[in-house]
Design a protein around this motif. Structure first.
Motif, PDB file in Angstrom:
ATOM      1  N   LYS A   1       0.831  -1.198   0.000  1.00  0.00           N
ATOM      2  CA  LYS A   1       0.000   0.000   0.000  1.00  0.00           C
ATOM      3  C   LYS A   1       0.872   1.257   0.000  1.00  0.00           C
ATOM      4  O   LYS A   1       0.577   2.238  -0.676  1.00  0.00           O
ATOM      5  CB  LYS A   1      -0.926  -0.005   1.221  1.00  0.00           C
ATOM      6  CG  LYS A   1      -1.956   1.105   1.210  1.00  0.00           C
ATOM      7  CD  LYS A   1      -3.039   0.865   2.242  1.00  0.00           C
ATOM      8  CE  LYS A   1      -3.981  -0.219   1.821  1.00  0.00           C
ATOM      9  NZ  LYS A   1      -5.133  -0.377   2.712  1.00  0.00           N
TER      10      LYS A   1
ATOM     11  N   ILE B   1      -4.892  11.399  -6.937  1.00  0.00           N
ATOM     12  CA  ILE B   1      -5.402  10.618  -8.062  1.00  0.00           C
ATOM     13  C   ILE B   1      -6.212  11.512  -9.003  1.00  0.00           C
ATOM     14  O   ILE B   1      -6.136  11.375 -10.225  1.00  0.00           O
ATOM     15  CB  ILE B   1      -6.253   9.433  -7.555  1.00  0.00           C
ATOM     16  CG1 ILE B   1      -5.372   8.457  -6.773  1.00  0.00           C
ATOM     17  CG2 ILE B   1      -6.918   8.699  -8.713  1.00  0.00           C
ATOM     18  CD1 ILE B   1      -6.113   7.285  -6.179  1.00  0.00           C
TER      19      ILE B   1
ATOM     20  N   THR C   1       2.194   7.221  -6.508  1.00  0.00           N
ATOM     21  CA  THR C   1       1.210   8.264  -6.821  1.00  0.00           C
ATOM     22  C   THR C   1       1.739   9.643  -6.457  1.00  0.00           C
ATOM     23  O   THR C   1       1.635  10.595  -7.246  1.00  0.00           O
ATOM     24  CB  THR C   1      -0.110   7.993  -6.064  1.00  0.00           C
ATOM     25  OG1 THR C   1      -0.557   6.672  -6.357  1.00  0.00           O
ATOM     26  CG2 THR C   1      -1.186   8.986  -6.486  1.00  0.00           C
TER      27      THR C   1
ATOM     28  N   ASN D   1      -2.912  -2.582  -4.226  1.00  0.00           N
ATOM     29  CA  ASN D   1      -3.934  -2.459  -3.191  1.00  0.00           C
ATOM     30  C   ASN D   1      -4.565  -3.818  -2.882  1.00  0.00           C
ATOM     31  O   ASN D   1      -4.773  -4.176  -1.721  1.00  0.00           O
ATOM     32  CB  ASN D   1      -5.011  -1.470  -3.641  1.00  0.00           C
ATOM     33  CG  ASN D   1      -5.934  -1.058  -2.516  1.00  0.00           C
ATOM     34  OD1 ASN D   1      -5.495  -0.646  -1.450  1.00  0.00           O
ATOM     35  ND2 ASN D   1      -7.230  -1.168  -2.750  1.00  0.00           N
TER      36      ASN D   1
ATOM     37  N   ILE E   1      -1.419   3.977 -14.100  1.00  0.00           N
ATOM     38  CA  ILE E   1      -1.174   3.988 -12.654  1.00  0.00           C
ATOM     39  C   ILE E   1      -2.334   3.333 -11.906  1.00  0.00           C
ATOM     40  O   ILE E   1      -2.151   2.701 -10.866  1.00  0.00           O
ATOM     41  CB  ILE E   1      -0.929   5.420 -12.126  1.00  0.00           C
ATOM     42  CG1 ILE E   1      -0.334   5.377 -10.714  1.00  0.00           C
ATOM     43  CG2 ILE E   1      -2.202   6.237 -12.099  1.00  0.00           C
ATOM     44  CD1 ILE E   1       1.012   4.760 -10.628  1.00  0.00           C
TER      45      ILE E   1
ATOM     46  N   ALA F   1       2.232   1.908  -3.495  1.00  0.00           N
ATOM     47  CA  ALA F   1       1.231   2.549  -4.347  1.00  0.00           C
ATOM     48  C   ALA F   1       1.126   4.038  -4.020  1.00  0.00           C
ATOM     49  O   ALA F   1       1.042   4.888  -4.905  1.00  0.00           O
ATOM     50  CB  ALA F   1      -0.122   1.868  -4.177  1.00  0.00           C
ATOM     51  N   TYR F   2       1.157   4.359  -2.719  1.00  0.00           N
ATOM     52  CA  TYR F   2       1.060   5.755  -2.286  1.00  0.00           C
ATOM     53  C   TYR F   2       2.260   6.572  -2.764  1.00  0.00           C
ATOM     54  O   TYR F   2       2.113   7.680  -3.287  1.00  0.00           O
ATOM     55  CB  TYR F   2       0.959   5.803  -0.758  1.00  0.00           C
ATOM     56  CG  TYR F   2       1.013   7.196  -0.182  1.00  0.00           C
ATOM     57  CD1 TYR F   2      -0.100   8.029  -0.241  1.00  0.00           C
ATOM     58  CD2 TYR F   2       2.183   7.682   0.412  1.00  0.00           C
ATOM     59  CE1 TYR F   2      -0.052   9.309   0.289  1.00  0.00           C
ATOM     60  CE2 TYR F   2       2.233   8.955   0.936  1.00  0.00           C
ATOM     61  CZ  TYR F   2       1.115   9.763   0.880  1.00  0.00           C
ATOM     62  OH  TYR F   2       1.166  11.031   1.394  1.00  0.00           O
TER      63      TYR F   2
ATOM     64  N   TRP G   1      -1.900   0.554  -9.175  1.00  0.00           N
ATOM     65  CA  TRP G   1      -2.461   0.863  -7.854  1.00  0.00           C
ATOM     66  C   TRP G   1      -3.465  -0.208  -7.442  1.00  0.00           C
ATOM     67  O   TRP G   1      -3.482  -0.677  -6.303  1.00  0.00           O
ATOM     68  CB  TRP G   1      -3.124   2.235  -7.903  1.00  0.00           C
ATOM     69  CG  TRP G   1      -3.856   2.601  -6.648  1.00  0.00           C
ATOM     70  CD1 TRP G   1      -3.335   3.136  -5.513  1.00  0.00           C
ATOM     71  CD2 TRP G   1      -5.255   2.424  -6.399  1.00  0.00           C
ATOM     72  NE1 TRP G   1      -4.317   3.314  -4.569  1.00  0.00           N
ATOM     73  CE2 TRP G   1      -5.502   2.894  -5.088  1.00  0.00           C
ATOM     74  CE3 TRP G   1      -6.315   1.934  -7.154  1.00  0.00           C
ATOM     75  CZ2 TRP G   1      -6.769   2.875  -4.525  1.00  0.00           C
ATOM     76  CZ3 TRP G   1      -7.586   1.906  -6.586  1.00  0.00           C
ATOM     77  CH2 TRP G   1      -7.800   2.376  -5.294  1.00  0.00           C
ATOM     78  N   ASN G   2      -4.307  -0.628  -8.384  1.00  0.00           N
ATOM     79  CA  ASN G   2      -5.326  -1.636  -8.116  1.00  0.00           C
ATOM     80  C   ASN G   2      -4.689  -2.958  -7.700  1.00  0.00           C
ATOM     81  O   ASN G   2      -5.143  -3.629  -6.764  1.00  0.00           O
ATOM     82  CB  ASN G   2      -6.180  -1.826  -9.375  1.00  0.00           C
ATOM     83  CG  ASN G   2      -7.587  -2.274  -9.050  1.00  0.00           C
ATOM     84  OD1 ASN G   2      -8.036  -2.196  -7.922  1.00  0.00           O
ATOM     85  ND2 ASN G   2      -8.276  -2.760 -10.050  1.00  0.00           N
TER      86      ASN G   2
END
Length: 202
Positions: free
Chosen positions: A12, A35, A19, A57, A49, A15-16, A53-54
């Protein structure tokens, strides 16, 4: 109460950070979420992205579910494990994001199906701690997080309506017990009492 940090959070955080680093290159100061900025200024980048990200997550959620929910449940037996923002909320969040950013539901069907299987694989009671928007704003202001929470949700009224509509609908479709607790005007201790009363009402 499960709110632990572990291996799942590594994915997680990745991903953060991805982003945040991409948003830094957009060089704009609009008061919208990360986002949303990527979506507004580079749709192609957003599509790429979002897939990453999906995936990150989903991996994070599965790992946390195995370690923080299934394993303790197998060990403890006959105990309740209380989880904040459990899988059903995550499913609604995915649907809300897809609708907000005009993403085809086909692109989120695989994670949603996986989360639904996890959700229905063990006995579950889902409790929606409901509150009016005026009550939520009052709480955000009291704890000094109003700007952060409004920025995160983008459109709090729309998000709240989505939760209130989809959570009971999905719970009914999945045939799991669903309870709504109105928390307007309640202090945290009073809310806890309501939750425990709902859990042990039988």
């Amino acid at each position: 109460l499960v709110r632990s940090r572990g291996l799942g959070d590594v994915y997680k955080r990745q991903a953060y950070l991805i982003t945040k680093s991409l948003v830094a290159h957009l060089k704009n100061n609009e008061n919208i979420g990360e986002i949303a900025k990527i979506y507004k200024y580079n749709r192609e980048l957003f599509r790429k992205i979002f897939r990453l990200w999906n995936l990150l997550n989903l991996v994070s959620i599965i790992i946390k579910w195995l370690i923080c929910v299934l394993l303790p449940l197998k060990i403890l037996r006959k105990h309740y494990i209380i989880v904040e923002d459990y899988l059903l909320t995550t499913i609604v969040d995915l649907i809300h994001i897809a609708k907000t950013f005009k993403i085809s539901l086909r692109n989120i069907s695989i994670p949603i199906n996986i989360l639904m299987r996890l959700y229905t694989s063990i006995p579950t009671v889902t409790i929606l701690l409901d509150a009016s928007m005026s009550e939520l704003v009052k709480r955000w202001l009291a704890r000094g997080t109003y700007q952060r929470d409004v920025l995160y949700l983008q459109d709090p009224n729309r998000y709240l309506r989505t939760l209130q509509r989809l959570l009971p609908f999905l719970a009914q479709k999945l045939n799991v017990e669903f309870i709504i607790v109105n928390t307007d005007g309640l202090k945290p201790v009073q809310t806890l009492e309501k939750v425990l009363e709902a859990l042990f009402h039988e």
